[in-house]
Design an enzyme around this catalytic site. Structure first.
Site, PDB file in Angstrom:
ATOM      1  N   GLU A  83      68.956 -49.809  47.767  1.00  0.00           N
ATOM      2  CA  GLU A  83      68.749 -48.517  47.096  1.00  0.00           C
ATOM      3  C   GLU A  83      68.617 -47.350  48.077  1.00  0.00           C
ATOM      4  OE1 GLU A  83      65.616 -49.054  44.204  1.00  0.00           O
ATOM      5  OE2 GLU A  83      66.570 -50.825  43.356  1.00  0.00           O
TER       6      GLU A  83
ATOM      7  N   GLU B 146      71.111 -58.625  40.738  1.00  0.00           N
ATOM      8  CA  GLU B 146      69.853 -58.488  39.981  1.00  0.00           C
ATOM      9  C   GLU B 146      70.125 -58.401  38.480  1.00  0.00           C
ATOM     10  OE1 GLU B 146      67.214 -55.429  41.495  1.00  0.00           O
ATOM     11  OE2 GLU B 146      67.760 -55.811  43.572  1.00  0.00           O
TER      12      GLU B 146
HETATM   13  O1  G3I Z   1      51.327 -60.634  42.113  1.00  0.00           O
HETATM   14  C1  G3I Z   1      50.502 -59.691  41.420  1.00  0.00           C
HETATM   15  C2  G3I Z   1      49.490 -60.390  40.565  1.00  0.00           C
HETATM   16  O2  G3I Z   1      48.635 -61.134  41.388  1.00  0.00           O
HETATM   17  C3  G3I Z   1      48.714 -59.355  39.748  1.00  0.00           C
HETATM   18  O3  G3I Z   1      47.846 -59.994  38.877  1.00  0.00           O
HETATM   19  C4  G3I Z   1      49.685 -58.490  38.942  1.00  0.00           C
HETATM   20  C5  G3I Z   1      48.977 -57.385  38.188  1.00  0.00           C
HETATM   21  O4  G3I Z   1      49.844 -56.357  37.823  1.00  0.00           O
HETATM   22  O5  G3I Z   1      50.617 -57.887  39.820  1.00  0.00           O
HETATM   23  C6  G3I Z   1      51.393 -58.824  40.554  1.00  0.00           C
HETATM   24  O6  G3I Z   1      52.286 -58.147  41.379  1.00  0.00           O
HETATM   25  C7  G3I Z   1      53.366 -57.471  40.759  1.00  0.00           C
HETATM   26  C8  G3I Z   1      54.681 -58.107  41.205  1.00  0.00           C
HETATM   27  O7  G3I Z   1      55.759 -57.355  40.676  1.00  0.00           O
HETATM   28  C9  G3I Z   1      54.820 -59.569  40.764  1.00  0.00           C
HETATM   29  O8  G3I Z   1      54.995 -59.695  39.398  1.00  0.00           O
HETATM   30  C10 G3I Z   1      53.312 -56.006  41.188  1.00  0.00           C
HETATM   31  O9  G3I Z   1      52.169 -55.391  40.643  1.00  0.00           O
HETATM   32  C11 G3I Z   1      54.555 -55.283  40.731  1.00  0.00           C
HETATM   33  O10 G3I Z   1      54.581 -53.977  41.298  1.00  0.00           O
HETATM   34  C12 G3I Z   1      55.799 -56.020  41.173  1.00  0.00           C
HETATM   35  O11 G3I Z   1      56.917 -55.342  40.628  1.00  0.00           O
HETATM   36  C13 G3I Z   1      58.176 -55.671  41.186  1.00  0.00           C
HETATM   37  C14 G3I Z   1      58.882 -54.375  41.599  1.00  0.00           C
HETATM   38  O12 G3I Z   1      60.208 -54.661  42.030  1.00  0.00           O
HETATM   39  C15 G3I Z   1      58.149 -53.691  42.750  1.00  0.00           C
HETATM   40  O13 G3I Z   1      58.119 -54.498  43.914  1.00  0.00           O
HETATM   41  C16 G3I Z   1      58.987 -56.397  40.133  1.00  0.00           C
HETATM   42  O14 G3I Z   1      58.390 -57.692  39.907  1.00  0.00           O
HETATM   43  C17 G3I Z   1      60.419 -56.586  40.598  1.00  0.00           C
HETATM   44  O15 G3I Z   1      61.196 -57.127  39.563  1.00  0.00           O
HETATM   45  C18 G3I Z   1      61.013 -55.239  41.038  1.00  0.00           C
HETATM   46  O16 G3I Z   1      62.310 -55.503  41.566  1.00  0.00           O
HETATM   47  C19 G3I Z   1      63.149 -54.383  41.835  1.00  0.00           C
HETATM   48  C20 G3I Z   1      64.023 -54.786  43.015  1.00  0.00           C
HETATM   49  O17 G3I Z   1      63.249 -55.169  44.132  1.00  0.00           O
HETATM   50  C21 G3I Z   1      64.985 -53.668  43.405  1.00  0.00           C
HETATM   51  N1  G3I Z   1      65.778 -53.268  42.257  1.00  0.00           N
HETATM   52  C22 G3I Z   1      65.009 -52.891  41.058  1.00  0.00           C
HETATM   53  C23 G3I Z   1      64.085 -54.036  40.650  1.00  0.00           C
HETATM   54  C24 G3I Z   1      63.337 -53.682  39.378  1.00  0.00           C
HETATM   55  O18 G3I Z   1      62.443 -52.627  39.586  1.00  0.00           O
END
Ligand code: G3I
Length: 376
Positions: A173, A288
């Site tokens: 990105e 993705e």
């Molecule tokens: O692991 C913790 C957990 O311990 C906690 O209880 C929970 C509470 O909210 O959060 C968990 O972490 C989350 C993690 O995903 C795992 O599910 C984070 O808060 C959350 O911010 C994180 O979001 C991810 C996001 O990127 C930011 O890193 C999404 O899963 C993931 O699907 C998303 O992926 C992105 C790609 O990297 C790039 N392209 C877009 C895509 C979608 O946004």
């Protein structure tokens, strides 16, 4: 001060302060040779992916560690349906390197080891991403320090996984969300501190650390019809061309394929994009895949029909030139998806973004997808 931006789709990724080679190249070369020999001996040398299930094009899923760890049904479904299983978040900068000198590899290791132990492959996501920059990186003030931090990070992570991952989303990105109004590149800490050269710098560091890894430029909104998407595709091609002209390896462009019901897949543009990449010797990957649906009726059948139509259009566009290198879904089951947290249906109905439903039952479109992938 922010970099001055190139207008719309043109960007010189070597512009501004000049591109300098990484100072740690010599140290890495020796490590790389040793690591390369070890990987070869273990039969794990990085090659183009092959399908564990005999499909011509591998299919995989990205998984978040907590869900993977806690849900045995999920792990079984991953093994049932996937050739490739990769960490969704655990190799992002902020997760793996939360503080200077502190590394957190265990969650990613658990997923990668599970994949390899079970004869699957895996890949890395992502060294450079605006959405996972730790505070300590945001606080870096100087260009020199930013370069050192970026190169050290990529070298360390890439080197640690050498021979175990097919490849990496090296930059994720970096294209501006709307190039028409924002310039070609996204405003990030890396662009601010290093200028556009952070892109070649990242690819160069990744390549030096693991010369066998497939190095990918990954981005979203590269699939649809419209001026904004045309510009984004043009910028992606421009970046790839400039990297190759400078002899910096780039092996693939990942189209994320977060598909939206209500948007049109531009099949002709995908064909032209894929052809242009292929003519430069660069692959196209779908990295993705999932479906964001605010528009169709809320019942399961309507949602799945809308998703299936979009996925078919995507496949038609992608395969029109040749088969992609691989297809990865962003999750596998509706039980776990970022979309429910970030872009849920406004009517509150449960979304159905992924190939399996919440009970791990395959949607009809997974069969269509698998069929297309197996035809190669
Ligand atoms: O692991 C913790 C957990 O311990 C906690 O209880 C929970 C509470 O909210 O959060 C968990 O972490 C989350 C993690 O995903 C795992 O599910 C984070 O808060 C959350 O911010 C994180 O979001 C991810 C996001 O990127 C930011 O890193 C999404 O899963 C993931 O699907 C998303 O992926 C992105 C790609 O990297 C790039 N392209 C877009 C895509 C979608 O946004």
């Amino acid at each position: 001060m922010r970099q001055s931006r190139a207008p719309s789709s043109s960007v010189d990724i070597f512009a501004g302060r000049g591109f300098r080679r990484s100072t740690s190249a010599a140290r890495l070369t020796r490590r790389s040779l040793l690591g390369g020999a070890a990987a070869l001996a273990a039969g794990l040398g990085g090659t183009r992916p092959t399908s564990a299930a005999g499909d011509a094009v591998p299919f995989g899923a990205a998984v978040a560690y907590g869900n993977f760890r806690d849900d045995a049904d999920y792990r079984n479904a991953l093994l049932e349906h996937c050739d490739l299983i990769m960490p969704m978040n655990e190799l992002k900068f902020a997760q793996v390197h939360p503080e200077p000198g502190r590394w957190n590899f265990e969650p990613a290791d658990a997923i990668v080891d599970f994949a390899l132990r079970n004869g699957r492959t895996s890949r890395g996501h992502a060294h450079v991403w605006w959405g996972a920059t730790p505070d300590w990186v945001e606080a870096i003030g100087s260009e020199k320090e930013a370069e050192a931090a970026l190169v050290e990070h990529i070298e360390t992570v890439q080197d640690r996984y050498r021979g175990r991952l097919l490849g990496w989303d090296v930059v994720n990105e970096v294209i501006a969300n709307d190039p028409e109004t924002e310039g070609a590149l996204r405003d990030t800490v890396w662009l601010d501190r290093l200028g556009p050269r952070h892109i070649p710098l990242a690819f160069q560091a990744a390549s030096q650390a693991d010369p066998d890894a497939r190095l990918v430029l990954n981005d979203y909104d590269l699939e649809f019809a419209g001026r904004r998407y045309d510009l984004r595709r043009e910028i992606a091609l421009g970046i790839v061309r400039q990297l190759l002209d400078a002899n910096i390896p780039v092996h693939g462009v990942g189209i994320q394929a977060h598909l939206y019901v209500g948007r049109t897949i531009d099949r002709d543009a995908l064909l032209a994009f894929h052809k242009a990449l292929d003519e430069m010797g660069v692959s196209l990957l779908v990295t993705e895949l999932d479906v964001i649906n605010w528009e169709s009726a809320p019942d399961a059948q309507s949602q799945d029909r809308a998703a299936g139509a979009l996925v078919s259009d995507l496949l038609e566009g992608v395969f029109a030139w040749k088969a992609p290198e691989l297809v990865v879904a962003w999750g596998l089951t509706d039980r776990y998806s970022w979309i429910e947290d970030v872009q849920p249906r406004p009517d509150g109905a449960p979304g159905r973004p992924l190939p399996l439903d919440r009970d791990m039952k395959p949607k009809p479109w997974l069969r269509t997808l698998k069929h297309r992938l197996s035809a190669g």
